[in-house]
Write an enzyme that holds these catalytic residues in place. Structure first.
Site, short mmCIF file in Angstrom:
data_model
loop_
_atom_site.label_atom_id
_atom_site.label_comp_id
_atom_site.label_asym_id
_atom_site.label_seq_id
_atom_site.Cartn_x
_atom_site.Cartn_y
_atom_site.Cartn_z
N GLU A 137 -11.98 -4.67 -4.78
CA GLU A 137 -12.82 -3.54 -4.50
C GLU A 137 -12.06 -2.58 -5.34
O GLU A 137 -12.41 -1.40 -5.56
CB GLU A 137 -12.47 -3.14 -3.24
N ASN A 138 -10.68 -2.94 -5.78
CA ASN A 138 -9.90 -1.68 -6.55
C ASN A 138 -10.59 -1.66 -7.92
O ASN A 138 -10.25 -0.59 -8.52
CB ASN A 138 -8.64 -2.20 -6.77
N ARG A 166 0.02 7.67 -2.98
CA ARG A 166 0.54 8.69 -2.41
C ARG A 166 1.76 8.86 -2.75
O ARG A 166 2.48 9.91 -2.71
CB ARG A 166 0.50 8.36 -0.85
N TRP A 167 2.95 7.63 -2.97
CA TRP A 167 4.20 8.14 -3.19
C TRP A 167 4.34 8.83 -4.43
O TRP A 167 5.16 9.65 -4.69
CB TRP A 167 4.76 6.47 -3.43
N ARG A 171 1.50 -4.47 6.55
CA ARG A 171 0.88 -3.47 5.51
C ARG A 171 1.57 -1.99 5.62
O ARG A 171 1.85 -1.56 6.58
CB ARG A 171 -0.50 -3.10 6.11
N ILE A 182 -6.92 -4.49 7.57
CA ILE A 182 -6.93 -5.72 6.43
C ILE A 182 -7.33 -5.32 5.12
O ILE A 182 -6.71 -6.02 4.04
CB ILE A 182 -7.52 -6.92 7.17
N SER A 183 -8.43 -4.61 4.94
CA SER A 183 -8.89 -4.38 3.58
C SER A 183 -9.33 -5.72 2.88
O SER A 183 -8.89 -5.83 1.69
CB SER A 183 -7.89 -3.54 2.94
N ASP A 196 0.88 -1.23 -0.12
CA ASP A 196 0.14 -0.01 0.11
C ASP A 196 0.75 1.33 -0.02
O ASP A 196 2.01 1.22 0.73
CB ASP A 196 -1.00 -0.04 1.32
C1 IPE Z 1 -5.51 -2.79 -0.23
O1 IPE Z 1 -5.38 -1.41 -0.55
C2 IPE Z 1 -5.55 -3.52 -1.59
C3 IPE Z 1 -4.24 -3.56 -2.31
C4 IPE Z 1 -2.99 -3.29 -1.48
C5 IPE Z 1 -4.12 -4.59 -3.43
P1 IPE Z 1 -6.37 -0.17 -0.74
O2 IPE Z 1 -5.56 1.07 -0.68
O3 IPE Z 1 -7.20 -0.59 -1.78
O4 IPE Z 1 -7.13 -0.15 0.48
P2 IPE Z 1 -8.21 0.64 1.24
O5 IPE Z 1 -9.26 1.14 0.27
O6 IPE Z 1 -7.42 1.95 1.65
O7 IPE Z 1 -8.64 0.11 2.26
C1 IPE Z 2 -1.50 -0.01 -3.59
O1 IPE Z 2 -1.27 1.34 -3.36
C2 IPE Z 2 -1.64 -0.76 -4.93
C3 IPE Z 2 -2.83 -1.03 -5.12
C4 IPE Z 2 -4.12 -0.85 -4.53
C5 IPE Z 2 -3.15 -1.34 -6.40
P1 IPE Z 2 -2.32 2.47 -3.43
O2 IPE Z 2 -2.88 2.78 -5.06
O3 IPE Z 2 -3.51 1.75 -2.42
O4 IPE Z 2 -1.78 3.68 -2.90
P2 IPE Z 2 -2.42 4.80 -2.03
O5 IPE Z 2 -3.13 4.01 -0.70
O6 IPE Z 2 -3.42 5.56 -2.67
O7 IPE Z 2 -1.40 5.79 -1.55
MG MG Z 3 -3.96 2.34 -0.62
#
Ligand code: IPE
Ligand code: IPE
Ligand code: MG
Length: 233
Positions: free
Chosen positions: A60-61, A17-18, A178, A185-186, A13
């Protein structure tokens, strides 16, 4: 170091933001995260970890913008073979639903699994279009099918053999990391995290390097895992 966890899982995760911090598109964060995973996974096996699970794309992504989702799918199709080159003796499996994924993504997944299927120096479990709840729901459906077909007696299902019905029969997690400071845990591996030691470093995934993994191992080795028993430490 003794006390190396058998199964490490990482919720990758903080990629978005990075990138945003650097004035870049979120996709560039996923690129940096992928490149980091390539290097880090090699190091993790070198340390003696046998199973590495990573959360790369949740069910959910799909709620994200099409451009970002497309980039992540393209990354898998175009770049994932770099992972094989980097950990050539590791078996790679994908956990998650194939429904809803593009044909080229499904084909790439099959190809990667096929190329690596006889490898035995470690297991890399990539959770892609994965949800912990759907893992349990799909397992339950498969159990019901097997019972109805007379392949198994319902009373023979227990906490130990239930994993045989989960995606790729992945066992319990010892250390769950994480990155990015989020402490949830998402919908990751709900069944297998029952007794996982949790570690939530604030560093964003593309910046989570070998030394940060060493720190996670140190924290893990100082934890007192009791599994409900007496405090023996
Ligand atoms: C969880 O991260 C899923 C993955 C790292 C692939 P998310 O960034 O999607 O989770 P939430 O939305 O912050 O809970
Ligand atoms: C995790 O990074 C990777 C995936 C969920 C695919 P994020 O894309 O969730 O990064 P943030 O949480 O928005 O920084
Ligand atoms: Mg994220």
């Amino acid at each position: 170091m003794d006390n190396i966890p058998n199964h490490v899982a990482i919720i990758l995760d903080g990629n978005g933001r990075w990138a945003t911090k650097r004035g870049l598109k979120r996709s560039m964060g996923h690129k940096a995260g992928f490149e980091n995973l390539v290097k880090l996974s090699k190091y993790i096996y070198k340390k003696g970890v046998k199973i590495l699970s990573v959360f790369a794309f949740s069910t959910e992504n799909f709620k994200r913008d099409k451009e970002e989702v497309d980039y992540l799918m393209d990354l898998l199709v175009k770049k994932f073979k770099e992972l094989i080159d980097n950990v050539p003796e590791v078996k790679i499996v994908f956990s998650g639903r194939k429904d809803g994924l593009r044909d080229d993504v499904v084909n790439t997944i099959k190809e990667i699994e096929d190329i690596t299927k006889n490898n035995d120096k470690g297991l890399l479990n990539i959770c892609f279009n994965y949800g912990g709840k759907s893992d349990i729901v799909d397992a339950t459906k498969n159990i019901v099918n097997d019972v109805l077909e007379g392949k198994i007696n319902i009373n023979d299902i227990n906490e130990n053999n239930y994993i045989n019905y989960l995606y790729n029969s992945i066992p319990d997690i010892d250390l769950l990391i994480r990155t990015s400071g989020e402490e949830r845990i998402s919908n990751f591996m709900l069944f297998q995290s029952a007794y996982a030691e949790m570690y939530f470093p604030s560093v964003l995934f593309p910046d989570f390097k070998n030394k940060d993994f060493d720190e996670a191992l140190t924290v893990y080795s100082n934890r007192n895992r009791r599994f409900g028993g007496n405090n023996k430490k």
